[in-house]
Design a protein around this motif. Sequence first.
Motif, short mmCIF file in Angstrom:
data_model
loop_
_atom_site.label_atom_id
_atom_site.label_comp_id
_atom_site.label_asym_id
_atom_site.label_seq_id
_atom_site.Cartn_x
_atom_site.Cartn_y
_atom_site.Cartn_z
N SER A 31 1.60 3.84 -3.34
CA SER A 31 0.86 4.81 -3.30
C SER A 31 1.22 6.39 -4.01
CB SER A 31 0.36 5.10 -1.92
OG SER A 31 1.70 5.75 -1.36
N LYS A 32 0.36 6.93 -4.30
CA LYS A 32 0.72 8.21 -5.20
C LYS A 32 1.63 9.02 -4.75
CE LYS A 32 -1.69 12.48 -6.73
NZ LYS A 32 -2.41 13.42 -6.24
N LYS A 33 2.68 9.31 -5.66
CA LYS A 33 4.09 10.18 -5.27
C LYS A 33 3.78 11.63 -5.11
CE LYS A 33 7.00 6.46 -7.11
NZ LYS A 33 5.51 5.85 -7.30
N ALA A 34 4.29 12.37 -4.55
CA ALA A 34 4.29 13.79 -4.24
C ALA A 34 5.05 14.29 -5.80
CB ALA A 34 5.08 14.27 -3.28
N ASP A 35 4.46 15.67 -6.25
CA ASP A 35 5.17 16.02 -7.19
C ASP A 35 6.65 16.21 -7.03
OD1 ASP A 35 2.99 16.62 -8.84
OD2 ASP A 35 3.20 18.60 -9.18
N ALA B 96 10.46 8.24 -5.80
CA ALA B 96 10.05 7.09 -4.92
C ALA B 96 9.77 7.31 -3.48
CB ALA B 96 11.31 6.26 -4.84
N ILE B 97 8.83 6.43 -2.85
CA ILE B 97 8.49 6.21 -1.69
C ILE B 97 9.32 5.35 -1.02
CG2 ILE B 97 6.62 6.27 0.13
CD1 ILE B 97 4.74 7.19 -2.07
N TYR B 98 9.86 5.73 0.10
CA TYR B 98 10.85 4.57 0.64
C TYR B 98 10.36 4.37 2.34
CZ TYR B 98 14.43 5.83 -2.72
OH TYR B 98 14.96 6.19 -3.72
N LEU B 99 10.58 3.04 2.55
CA LEU B 99 10.09 2.63 3.80
C LEU B 99 11.27 2.91 4.96
CD1 LEU B 99 8.98 -0.88 2.91
CD2 LEU B 99 7.48 0.93 3.71
N PRO B 100 11.10 2.98 6.19
CA PRO B 100 11.94 3.37 7.16
C PRO B 100 13.09 2.34 7.20
CG PRO B 100 9.63 3.62 8.19
CD PRO B 100 9.64 3.02 6.77
N SER C 211 6.77 10.00 3.64
CA SER C 211 7.66 11.21 2.87
C SER C 211 7.72 10.58 1.55
CB SER C 211 9.09 10.93 3.46
OG SER C 211 8.87 11.21 4.74
N GLY C 212 7.42 11.84 0.70
CA GLY C 212 7.66 11.59 -0.78
C GLY C 212 6.35 11.22 -1.19
N GLY C 213 5.41 10.92 -0.52
CA GLY C 213 4.02 10.83 -1.18
C GLY C 213 2.86 11.74 -1.03
N ALA C 214 1.87 11.50 -1.68
CA ALA C 214 0.83 12.50 -1.83
C ALA C 214 -0.64 11.80 -1.51
CB ALA C 214 0.79 13.27 -3.03
N VAL D 88 -1.12 17.72 -4.13
CA VAL D 88 -0.18 17.18 -4.99
C VAL D 88 1.12 16.87 -4.29
CG1 VAL D 88 -1.28 17.40 -7.28
CG2 VAL D 88 0.85 19.10 -6.27
N TYR E 114 7.11 10.35 10.00
CA TYR E 114 6.54 9.23 9.11
C TYR E 114 6.79 8.00 9.78
CZ TYR E 114 7.23 6.08 5.11
OH TYR E 114 7.29 5.21 4.25
N SER F 278 8.48 13.99 -6.77
CA SER F 278 9.30 12.79 -5.81
C SER F 278 9.42 11.58 -6.68
CB SER F 278 8.19 12.37 -4.65
OG SER F 278 8.51 11.13 -4.15
N ASN G 94 0.85 -1.18 0.13
CA ASN G 94 -0.13 0.09 -0.14
C ASN G 94 0.71 1.08 0.06
OD1 ASN G 94 -2.41 -1.24 -0.09
ND2 ASN G 94 -2.68 -1.03 2.26
N ILE G 95 1.78 1.35 0.90
CA ILE G 95 2.67 2.51 0.88
C ILE G 95 3.59 2.60 -0.10
CG2 ILE G 95 4.58 3.41 2.11
CD1 ILE G 95 3.15 3.10 4.67
#
Lengths: 347, 347
Positions: free
Chosen positions: A296-300, A304-308, B149-152, B206, B230, A302, A292-293
Motif C-alpha cells: 500500500s501507499k507509503k507516507a511521505d 517501508a511498511i512493516y508488519l508486526p 505505520s509508515g503508510g498513507a 500524504v 496498528y 517512509s 495489501n498492507i
Amino acid sequence: MKIIFSFEQLYNFSVELMVREGLKHEQGEVIAENLLEAELRGVVTHGLVRLPVYMERAREGGINKFADVKVIADNGATMILDGNNTFGQIVGKLAMGHAIEKAQKYGISFIGVRNSNHFGIAAYYSSMAIEHSMIGFSCSNASPRIAPSGGASKQLGNNPISLAFPVLDSFPIVIDMALSVAAAGKIRIAAANNEKIPLGWAIDKVGRPTEDAISALEGFLLPIGGHKGYALAFAVDLLCGMLTGSAFGKEVGKIDELSQPQRQGHVFGAIRIENFMSMDLYKDKVACYIDNIKGSKKADGSNAIYLPGELEWLAKQRNLEHGLALPVELVKKLNAIGEHYGLKLPI
Amino acid sequence: MKIIFSFEQLYNFSVELMVREGLKHEQGEVIAENLLEAELRGVVTHGLVRLPVYMERAREGGINKFADVKVIADNGATMILDGNNTFGQIVGKLAMGHAIEKAQKYGISFIGVRNSNHFGIAAYYSSMAIEHSMIGFSCSNASPRIAPSGGASKQLGNNPISLAFPVLDSFPIVIDMALSVAAAGKIRIAAANNEKIPLGWAIDKVGRPTEDAISALEGFLLPIGGHKGYALAFAVDLLCGMLTGSAFGKEVGKIDELSQPQRQGHVFGAIRIENFMSMDLYKDKVACYIDNIKGSKKADGSNAIYLPGELEWLAKQRNLEHGLALPVELVKKLNAIGEHYGLKLPI
C-alpha cells in the motif's frame, strides 16, 4: 564497544550457568532459549541483560529453583497452574503446552498461571502455537509502574500482551507489546544523556506532564491512548493476576527484590485455525492481507511498511548469520556472574 | 437546543420503526436496546444518531432485514455464524448467547460472525456475560480509516474491543474502546469550529503529522501508541474478519453505502469465573482491587480516579432518572425518518 558471540556460545554459557546453580538441564535450556530469542530479535531489554538478576534471584531465594509446578484446576478448555515460585519461563512453557493441547481439543483455551516470576519475552510463548497451526496468545502482569488515569501512584504494571499468527509461506505475524507509550529504558537513556523526553511519555511524581527525564523516572509511565491503555493494563491484570489467584495491582513483586517472590500471574491461550477454515484457505487469506498492507501507499518520508514482528524477524536472521554483538559492559557483568560458577565468556 | 425524552418514548419509537419496516418485534427490540444503551451511557456517537442510516440501509438493501442467521461450524468451544447480511445487533446478540452457553460448558468460548453489519456498541454484548458470572468479550472489524505505520492509505478499521467484568456489589468494569487516539467525531467538531487538533490525533493524506482538522479528515486517524495500535487493529481484523471468513482490511464496507452489505466480522467470547474461583472469593478480590485504585493518590488537579466504564454508568443512572436530552437537529432527523412510517416524536 561490542563483542560478537555466536548463538551457541551464549546459549551454552547460559544453560551451563543454570545447571551449575542446580537447575535441571532442560530447565536451563528453556530459560536460555527465551533470553536468547529476545537477544536475537533485538529486544535486548529482555535478553542476556536479565541473566544476572535471574541468577541472583535463584541464589537469594526470590526464585525457587527446585519448585514443582502444580495443576490447581483443570476444567474443559481452562486450567490453573501454580508455579510455586519457579522461573516464569519454566511454568510459562509448560502452560503454553497445555494451551496448545486444550485448543487441539476444544478450539480455544485459557490457561492461568499463579505464583510465577518474570517470564521474559511474551512472544516466546505465543509463537509456540504457530507450528501447531494455531494462533497463540500470552500476557502477564508485572510490578507496578503505571498510575490509573487521574492518579499519581503505582497501581498497574506495564503489562505485556502477545499474539502470534502463522503465515505459512513467510515469517509469522508476532505482536509483543507492553502498554506504555515508551519503554522505561528509553527514559533512562534520555536521563543519562541529559536529554528531554517528548510530552506524553510520562508524568512526574505528582501527576503533571513532564519533558524532564529525571522527573519522569521519579514519576509514572503513561499508557498508550491515556485512559484506553489504563483500561487495557487493568484488564490484563484482572485476568493474569486476580483471576488466576496470583498477586495483582500494587502487590506484584519487583524483580530486583532478590529474596522476594514476585507472585506474577500469566495467561496463555491458543485458537485452532482449522476450527474455522482449512490451512490452505487461511494461507491464501493471510497472504492476500499481507500483500495489501505491504504494497500500500507509503507516507511521505517512509521507506517501508512493516508488519508486526517483521523488524524483529529481520534482526533474528541477521544475528543468526553474523553473531550477536553484546556491549562490553554486559559481557563483564555476565563474566562477573559466571566467575561464581567457574564459567567465562571469551573477551 | 435539546429536547428531553423518557427512555420508554425513545425505545418504543425505535422498536415501532423497525417493526413497520418489516422486522420481527423481538428483532426491533434488540436493535433499540443496543442504540438506547449507547444513548443512556452517553456514547452518543453510537446512539439514536445511527437510527436513520440503519433504516435507510434496511430499505436500500444494504441490510437484509429478512435474513436468517446460519450456523456454519460448531466445534467444541468455537462456532462460526453467518449473519447473511442481517443487522449486526441481531446476529451479535445471538452469537453472544452462544458464547455464554459454550463458556458454561468449556470455561471459555470463541464465536466468530461473518457477513454482518455495524453492531452498535461493543459493550452491549460483552456485558451480557455479567449476569452469568462470566467475563465477556466482544470485538469487531470496521470500514478502513487507519493507515499502517509508515503508510498513507486506509487499510485498517478503527476496530472496537470490549471487555466486561462483573463486580457484584457495584457497577461492572466495562471497557469499550476503538483503537484511535481520538474519535473521528472529535475531529469533525474541531473542523466545524475552525479549531486546531492536537498533534498525534491524525496524519494528512500524504502521511504527515497535522494539527489541521480538515487535513486530518482528508487523511487518517492515528492509532493509540503508534505501531502498537496498528498491531492491535491488525490483530482484531485477523480474528474478526479473516478468521471468520468475512471481509477484512480495506474490503470492509462503509455504513453510508446504503445498498451495499458491509460484510463486517465480529468475535464474541466469555470466560466462566467459577472455573477459577468461587464467586464469593472473586467478589472480595475485585472489591479489594477497586478500593486500591479508587482510594489511591490523585494527580495534581485531578478530582477523582474513575474505573473503566464508571463515567458511562454514572451517565446511565442520570439519564434513566432525568430522561435523555436529544439535540433538536437529531429529533428532526428522527422525525424525518419516522414520517415515512407514520411515526412522530413530540417536539
